[in-house]
Design an enzyme around this catalytic site. Sequence first.
Site, PDB file in Angstrom:
ATOM      1  N   TRP A  29       0.858  -1.186   0.000  1.00 16.33           N
ATOM      2  CA  TRP A  29       0.000   0.000   0.000  1.00 16.33           C
ATOM      3  C   TRP A  29       0.895   1.238   0.000  1.00 16.33           C
ATOM      4  O   TRP A  29       1.806   1.363   0.839  1.00 16.33           O
ATOM      5  CB  TRP A  29      -0.893  -0.032   1.234  1.00 16.33           C
ATOM      6  CG  TRP A  29      -1.803   1.132   1.443  1.00 16.33           C
ATOM      7  CD1 TRP A  29      -2.602   1.735   0.535  1.00 16.33           C
ATOM      8  CD2 TRP A  29      -2.018   1.829   2.686  1.00 16.33           C
ATOM      9  NE1 TRP A  29      -3.307   2.761   1.120  1.00 16.33           N
ATOM     10  CE2 TRP A  29      -2.970   2.837   2.434  1.00 16.33           C
ATOM     11  CE3 TRP A  29      -1.509   1.684   3.966  1.00 16.33           C
ATOM     12  CZ2 TRP A  29      -3.414   3.699   3.428  1.00 16.33           C
ATOM     13  CZ3 TRP A  29      -1.943   2.539   4.960  1.00 16.33           C
ATOM     14  CH2 TRP A  29      -2.891   3.538   4.693  1.00 16.33           C
ATOM     15  N   ASP A  76      -1.037  -5.459   9.150  1.00 17.67           N
ATOM     16  CA  ASP A  76      -2.027  -4.497   8.686  1.00 17.67           C
ATOM     17  C   ASP A  76      -3.245  -5.282   8.207  1.00 17.67           C
ATOM     18  O   ASP A  76      -3.173  -6.027   7.227  1.00 17.67           O
ATOM     19  CB  ASP A  76      -1.458  -3.645   7.552  1.00 17.67           C
ATOM     20  CG  ASP A  76      -2.341  -2.439   7.228  1.00 17.67           C
ATOM     21  OD1 ASP A  76      -3.441  -2.345   7.801  1.00 17.67           O
ATOM     22  OD2 ASP A  76      -1.923  -1.597   6.415  1.00 17.67           O
ATOM     23  N   LYS A 117     -13.520  -0.794   4.919  1.00 16.32           N
ATOM     24  CA  LYS A 117     -13.967  -1.647   3.825  1.00 16.32           C
ATOM     25  C   LYS A 117     -15.076  -2.599   4.262  1.00 16.32           C
ATOM     26  O   LYS A 117     -16.143  -2.667   3.654  1.00 16.32           O
ATOM     27  CB  LYS A 117     -12.791  -2.470   3.295  1.00 16.32           C
ATOM     28  CG  LYS A 117     -11.899  -1.864   2.236  1.00 16.32           C
ATOM     29  CD  LYS A 117     -11.564  -0.441   2.382  1.00 16.32           C
ATOM     30  CE  LYS A 117     -10.579   0.029   1.321  1.00 16.32           C
ATOM     31  NZ  LYS A 117      -9.744   1.132   1.809  1.00 16.32           N
TER      32      LYS A 117
END
Length: 426
Positions: free
Chosen positions: A154, A235, A271
């Site tokens: 990311w 993460d 999300k």
Amino acid sequence: MATRLNQVYGHLSDHKDNTNLFHSVPLAPPDSIFKLIAAYQADTFPQKVNVSAGAYRDDDNKPWVLPVVKKATEILLNDPTLDHEYLSIIGLPAFTSAAGKLILGGNSPVISEGRLVSVQTISGTGANHLGALFLSRFYEFNGPKQIYLCNPTWVNHYAIFKNVGITPVNYPYFDPRTLGVDFEGLKAAFENAPTGSVILLHACAHNPTGIDPTREQWESIAEIMLSKRHYAFFDSAYQGFASGDLDNDGWAVRYFAEKGVPMLICQSFAKNAGLYGERVGALHMIASTEDAAKRIKSQLSVLQRSEISNPPAHGARLMSLILNDQELFAEWVRDIKTMAHRIISMRKELYRLLTEEFKTPGNWEHIVNQIGMFSYTGLNQQQSETLIEKAHVYLTSNGRISMAGLNTHNIRYFAECLDKVVRGEL
């Protein structure tokens, strides 16, 4: 008097004009993803397709407010005891406690032994930042302050760690030959890293490649982490998006915790609950003892206080209701399956169109083998830019697409354009 004023103003005039203090600040480049989104929104082409943004869309290409979130919102709106007072520095306890159980499992010894420290953060980005800031202050790095990031990762990871004085170092992850995990390269990097290195790992639904290690590979990674006394920086932004199963997608984190790998976890509900703008997240740190947990919690409180004072309440209250109410939680699980299964169905249809109808050159099995919201298509930069310029298909230059941007209305056009660009006919 005049002489005195002349002396004062004469002294001031010797200094630089304050209006020009920042005249040499360079213009920063725009964020690449938001730049693509802006270009898509300004495009008037009727068949335009946006597969650049990492946000779920329904089959009509609309943002989807989860039905369970609507119910939780109604409950909050009709709660006569609701106020707008500050939360504590580390957040809403009912939320952080339930969030920890979600990622580690309700029966985790880490929780029952009082070794888990959980702090509410500004979504996953805030969790990454707070975790990085804590490590920069208190972790005993063996050599330079650096963290190993999977290549690619990311994009925000690089900026977050640089901003707190930790140098990002890439380790191999994506194999462009197989469009899968470069596991041998990954293992070698972990084995050769200095003992006690900090290594960032994506818990599931890897961003941006859509490729996760197998369970057997996760077990091997855990063995190396333990033997080298590495620290795992997990993460977890997509729990539920990989398979549609929250427990299945939390497996790697739970396995590492069970094996005793030193670790922290960054958790986001953007999300999997569709709460993008509410910025709901948590940082979880696993301590070796209950006493160590208390000391870690105290320092995290100091760091949080100096940066945001205390986190926002609304999103945390929504997730607290959903996580702690049996009926709401069951509905949330169904909503997650709705999103995940729609994405999986798009993968299957895209694979079918490319292999059966268009007979696009190349092997496209990676489309269905990859999981989660994103897919590394294998397209190069020139092909990606051609799709944007000539087909009005917006994707990142590395060929990454968001499967959530595809639907039954646009997938044939997308597949047709992809086929043409691969053949050099676009």
